[in-house]
Structure formats: C-alpha cells, structure tokens
Design a protein around this motif. Structure first.
Motif, PDB file in Angstrom:
ATOM      1  N   UNK A 145       0.621  -1.087   0.049  1.00 30.00           N
ATOM      2  CA  UNK A 145       0.022  -0.211   0.357  1.00 30.00           C
ATOM      3  C   UNK A 145       0.748   1.731  -0.074  1.00 30.00           C
ATOM      4  N   UNK A 146       0.653   2.278  -1.475  1.00 29.01           N
ATOM      5  CA  UNK A 146       1.572   3.814  -1.274  1.00 29.01           C
ATOM      6  C   UNK A 146       0.459   4.661  -0.426  1.00 29.01           C
ATOM      7  N   UNK A 147       0.543   4.673   0.212  1.00 28.21           N
ATOM      8  CA  UNK A 147      -0.066   6.013   1.335  1.00 28.21           C
ATOM      9  C   UNK A 147       0.022   7.167   0.376  1.00 28.21           C
ATOM     10  N   UNK A 148       1.224   7.790  -0.663  1.00 31.17           N
ATOM     11  CA  UNK A 148       1.522   9.012  -0.834  1.00 31.17           C
ATOM     12  C   UNK A 148      -0.047   9.274  -1.692  1.00 31.17           C
ATOM     13  N   UNK A 149      -0.560   7.442  -2.377  1.00 40.44           N
ATOM     14  CA  UNK A 149      -0.655   7.653  -3.203  1.00 40.44           C
ATOM     15  C   UNK A 149      -2.075   7.851  -3.444  1.00 40.44           C
ATOM     16  N   UNK A 150      -2.504   7.176  -2.052  1.00 42.22           N
ATOM     17  CA  UNK A 150      -3.707   7.751  -1.448  1.00 42.22           C
ATOM     18  C   UNK A 150      -4.747   8.801  -1.576  1.00 42.22           C
ATOM     19  N   UNK A 151      -5.373   8.764  -2.335  1.00 37.84           N
ATOM     20  CA  UNK A 151      -6.941  10.226  -2.102  1.00 37.84           C
ATOM     21  C   UNK A 151      -7.756  10.340  -1.694  1.00 37.84           C
ATOM     22  N   UNK A 152      -7.664   9.318  -0.079  1.00 40.80           N
ATOM     23  CA  UNK A 152      -9.111   8.625   0.141  1.00 40.80           C
ATOM     24  C   UNK A 152     -10.377   8.487  -0.149  1.00 40.80           C
ATOM     25  N   UNK A 172      -8.810   0.360  -6.708  1.00 42.20           N
ATOM     26  CA  UNK A 172      -8.188   1.494  -6.180  1.00 42.20           C
ATOM     27  C   UNK A 172      -7.857   2.300  -7.762  1.00 42.20           C
ATOM     28  N   UNK A 173      -8.734   3.738  -8.070  1.00 40.63           N
ATOM     29  CA  UNK A 173      -8.221   4.133  -9.083  1.00 40.63           C
ATOM     30  C   UNK A 173      -7.114   4.863  -9.117  1.00 40.63           C
ATOM     31  N   UNK A 174      -6.119   4.292  -8.238  1.00 46.74           N
ATOM     32  CA  UNK A 174      -5.152   5.302  -7.710  1.00 46.74           C
ATOM     33  C   UNK A 174      -3.457   4.276  -7.862  1.00 46.74           C
ATOM     34  N   UNK A 175      -3.769   3.288  -7.990  1.00 45.02           N
ATOM     35  CA  UNK A 175      -2.584   2.087  -7.914  1.00 45.02           C
ATOM     36  C   UNK A 175      -2.241   2.564  -6.929  1.00 45.02           C
TER      37      UNK A 175
END
Length: 91
Positions: free
Chosen positions: A14-21, A60-63
């Motif tokens: 999981x890449x927290x930096x790519x997560x947009x919530x 997840x639309x943001x990979x």
C-alpha cells in the motif's frame, strides 16, 4: 473472531502517498484490512488479515494498492518446502 491468514506471506503493498481517500478499498475488503483515517487517507489495520482476493487493487483508481491475488499461500508452501520446514496449513 477475525480469521487470520498466514503471517508475513501476504504480497499486499500500500502506497499511502498515492491514496486520495476515496475509500473504495474500505468498501470492498471483506476482512477489514483498510480503514479510513478521517476522510483523508486509508490505513492498513493488519496486513496479515489480507486474503489476497485483489478486490482492493482492482477498485483503487489511483494504483495505491498492489497485491498478487491468490499467491500468498502457494508462496508460503514453496518457501517452506525449499527451506525444509513443515508446510503451513492453507485452507
């Protein structure tokens, strides 16, 4: 009681930096591996709860999530065999 998978064999990343919530991972995960921290980011609750179904990654639309769906148990069996250790139980 929550069911647990084998420890430390899950391929979930999981890449927290790519997560947009957006919260899609929380909606689709059948084992509650993700929770929302407020409305800003998802957070892993317990990686070892993951059954590698791949629903979170597919939604997840943001990979932000990567998982090799269905390989954790097979990987654990192969590593156990290669290292001469008793095989884990995968059901």
């Amino acid at each position: 009681m929550s069911l647990r998978y084998l420890e430390n064999v899950v391929t979930l990343e999981y890449d927290r930096n790519k997560c947009t919530g957006c919260g899609k991972c929380v909606e689709v995960c059948p084992h509650g591996v993700f929770v929302m921290e407020g409305e800003r980011k998802a957070r892993l609750t317990d990686r070892d709860l993951c059954i590698e179904c791949g629903a979170c990654m597919r939604n997840c639309p943001f990979d932000a999530i990567k998982v090799r769906a269905g390989v954790g148990c097979a990987y654990a069996l192969m590593i156990s065999a290669l290292r001469g250790k008793p095989a884990p139980v995968c059901e």
